[in-house]
Write a protein that holds these residues in place. Structure first.
Motif, mmCIF file in Angstrom:
data_model
loop_
_atom_site.group_PDB
_atom_site.id
_atom_site.type_symbol
_atom_site.label_atom_id
_atom_site.label_comp_id
_atom_site.label_asym_id
_atom_site.label_seq_id
_atom_site.Cartn_x
_atom_site.Cartn_y
_atom_site.Cartn_z
ATOM 1 N N ARG A 221 0.889 -1.197 0.007
ATOM 2 C CA ARG A 221 -0.003 0.089 0.053
ATOM 3 C C ARG A 221 0.758 1.066 0.184
ATOM 4 N NH1 ARG A 221 -5.030 1.738 0.313
ATOM 5 N NH2 ARG A 221 -5.579 3.349 1.449
ATOM 6 N N LYS A 222 1.947 1.284 0.846
ATOM 7 C CA LYS A 222 2.799 2.667 0.658
ATOM 8 C C LYS A 222 3.409 2.911 -0.578
ATOM 9 C CE LYS A 222 4.664 2.434 5.560
ATOM 10 N NZ LYS A 222 5.379 2.553 6.388
ATOM 11 N N VAL A 223 3.550 1.845 -1.345
ATOM 12 C CA VAL A 223 4.151 1.958 -2.857
ATOM 13 C C VAL A 223 2.972 2.586 -3.744
ATOM 14 C CG1 VAL A 223 5.170 1.130 -4.829
ATOM 15 C CG2 VAL A 223 6.085 0.541 -2.786
ATOM 16 N N PHE A 224 1.870 2.012 -3.542
ATOM 17 C CA PHE A 224 0.787 2.402 -4.312
ATOM 18 C C PHE A 224 0.328 3.960 -4.037
ATOM 19 C CE2 PHE A 224 -3.781 3.172 -3.642
ATOM 20 C CZ PHE A 224 -4.330 3.043 -5.101
ATOM 21 N N LEU A 225 0.432 4.467 -2.537
ATOM 22 C CA LEU A 225 0.185 5.558 -2.324
ATOM 23 C C LEU A 225 0.898 6.540 -2.846
ATOM 24 C CD1 LEU A 225 -1.455 4.985 1.253
ATOM 25 C CD2 LEU A 225 -2.883 5.611 -0.886
ATOM 26 N N ALA B 260 1.519 -2.674 -7.233
ATOM 27 C CA ALA B 260 1.346 -1.604 -6.531
ATOM 28 C C ALA B 260 1.439 -0.446 -7.725
ATOM 29 C CB ALA B 260 2.352 -1.395 -5.478
ATOM 30 N N ILE B 261 2.377 -0.283 -8.628
ATOM 31 C CA ILE B 261 2.568 0.561 -9.477
ATOM 32 C C ILE B 261 1.406 0.580 -10.528
ATOM 33 C CG2 ILE B 261 4.027 1.776 -11.453
ATOM 34 C CD1 ILE B 261 6.600 0.838 -9.639
ATOM 35 N N MET B 262 1.118 -0.608 -10.831
ATOM 36 C CA MET B 262 0.006 -0.517 -11.990
ATOM 37 C C MET B 262 -1.348 -0.208 -11.546
ATOM 38 S SD MET B 262 1.327 -1.412 -14.937
ATOM 39 C CE MET B 262 2.785 -0.480 -14.262
ATOM 40 N N LYS B 263 -1.642 -0.581 -10.089
ATOM 41 C CA LYS B 263 -2.789 -0.174 -9.352
ATOM 42 C C LYS B 263 -2.782 1.494 -9.240
ATOM 43 C CE LYS B 263 -3.833 -4.449 -6.930
ATOM 44 N NZ LYS B 263 -3.842 -5.114 -5.586
ATOM 45 N N ALA B 264 -1.572 1.799 -9.096
ATOM 46 C CA ALA B 264 -1.695 3.480 -8.954
ATOM 47 C C ALA B 264 -1.777 4.017 -10.230
ATOM 48 C CB ALA B 264 -0.201 3.785 -8.299
ATOM 49 N N HIS B 265 -1.445 3.616 -11.218
ATOM 50 C CA HIS B 265 -1.847 4.224 -12.449
ATOM 51 C C HIS B 265 -3.299 4.164 -12.747
ATOM 52 C CE1 HIS B 265 2.639 4.212 -14.469
ATOM 53 N NE2 HIS B 265 2.488 4.744 -13.144
ATOM 54 N N PHE B 266 -3.955 3.034 -12.558
ATOM 55 C CA PHE B 266 -5.447 2.974 -12.799
ATOM 56 C C PHE B 266 -6.066 3.669 -11.737
ATOM 57 C CE2 PHE B 266 -4.249 -1.171 -14.733
ATOM 58 C CZ PHE B 266 -5.024 -1.003 -15.930
#
Length: 340
Positions: free
Chosen positions: A232-236, A283-289
């Protein structure tokens, strides 16, 4: 009388840190001071601990966890002071850490926020990851600090012992003028946690205010160093950084900087995947979406103040990624000396 100062510690299941670090905060020599613990929905006995051992500390109990951004927004609406100090529960302070920053901000009413020099609690001659001696940002939105570039934290040799304007002040020990905090409507609650203080400082600069580093004050942050890869930290961090750029860049800059950032993020994600770190990639892919979802639903609601990024304090006009990973420049001064 000296300006009133409220040190507000946002707590979430932090009994261990409160037990270790609250005594140093209580020993602060500044007289017109109140210390507040704002609980963010803890389910441990940290608030009972504070009530038993520090009865003079005011407690604000929120019952739900709204993250760093929402938690502080809720708490600071209930605090009356000229200045707020947002302090992590894992920070040890020195006896006279408040006075130099308040004196600096009182001399110049355009200063909206400031931070002390932040050193590592466990290696006290080294700068700490979360802010070091004051935050900068490069033209593509990558944050770094005086004394910390990506994973490298420099030894404190007095090289940043001067007060100067910066781009962002660390949320781990952030002094902020209360009137301006509310004028800016506080943190963006959508961020939840991570990079909300950079977004706030950016908006403050767009409104004509200054952010300062004040190394005459020193604190020691336990922190966690680099973030765990994945999760989650990377995502955020990735999501919030993109949102911050979209919110605050002039439209013409956003048009080319966001695609570049998407490309660089993708390179980082695929590098992680190829080295076996599927969680970092995911996490990065989810962040982009998630950023795309935010952009569709919320970008039109953003109140835009158009100022070219390079006109603001603490902006490096080059690429810290290129300097660090290609040119092997690891120290703040050798990077910014190449292009300011």
């Amino acid at each position: 009388m000296s300006p009133s100062v409220a040190v507000v510690i946002l707590n979430y299941n932090g009994k261990k840190h409160l037990e270790q670090f609250l005594p140093s905060v209580m020993a602060t020599s500044y007289l017109n001071l109140q210390i507040i613990v704002a609980d963010n929905g803890s389910n441990d006995d940290s608030i009972d601990f504070v009530q038993r051992n520090f009865p003079h500390i005011k407690i604000l109990d929120h019952h739900i966890n709204e993250g760093f951004a929402g938690g502080y927004n809720w708490a600071l609406k209930r605090v009356e002071a000229d200045y707020y100090v947002l302090l992590n529960s894992d920070v040890e302070v020195t006896n006279d850490w408040v006075t130099p920053v308040i004196e600096l901000m009182e001399k110049d009413k355009s200063i909206a926020a400031a931070q002390p020099k932040m050193l590592a609690f466990q290696q006290r001659d080294s700068f700490e990851y979360a802010g070091a001696a004051g935050g900068w940002i490069d033209q593509l939105g990558y944050p770094f600090s005086r004394g910390r570039v990506f994973d490298i934290c420099e030894t404190d040799e007095g090289q940043y012992n001067h007060c100067e304007p910066i781009f962002w002040a660390s949320g781990a020990a952030m002094f902020v003028r209360a009137k301006v905090f509310h004028e800016m409507n506080g943190f963006d609650p959508y961020f939840f946690a991570h990079q909300e203080e950079i977004d706030l400082c950016w908006r403050m600069q767009l409104a004509g205010y200054t952010i300062m580093a004040c190394p005459l004050s020193e604190v020691y942050h336990l922190g966690g160093g680099t973030l765990p890869r994945g999760g989650r930290k990377v995502f955020l961090n990735f999501r919030n950084n993109l949102i911050m750029l979209a919110k605050n860049l002039p439209f013409t800059e956003m048009l080319w900087k966001l695609p570049v950032r998407f490309f660089l993020d993708a390179v980082s994600a695929w590098k992680g995947l190829l080295t076996g770190d599927i969680y970092f990639f995911t996490a990065i892919m989810k962040a982009h979406f998630a950023f795309g979802w935010w952009f569709v639903g919320r970008y039109a609601l953003v109140k835009k103040v158009s100022k070219p990024m390079h006109t603001l304090n603490g902006v490096y006009k080059g690429s810290v990624v290129w300097n660090y990973f290609v040119e092997n420049k690891k120290r703040f001064l050798e990077i910014i000396s190449t292009r300011r």
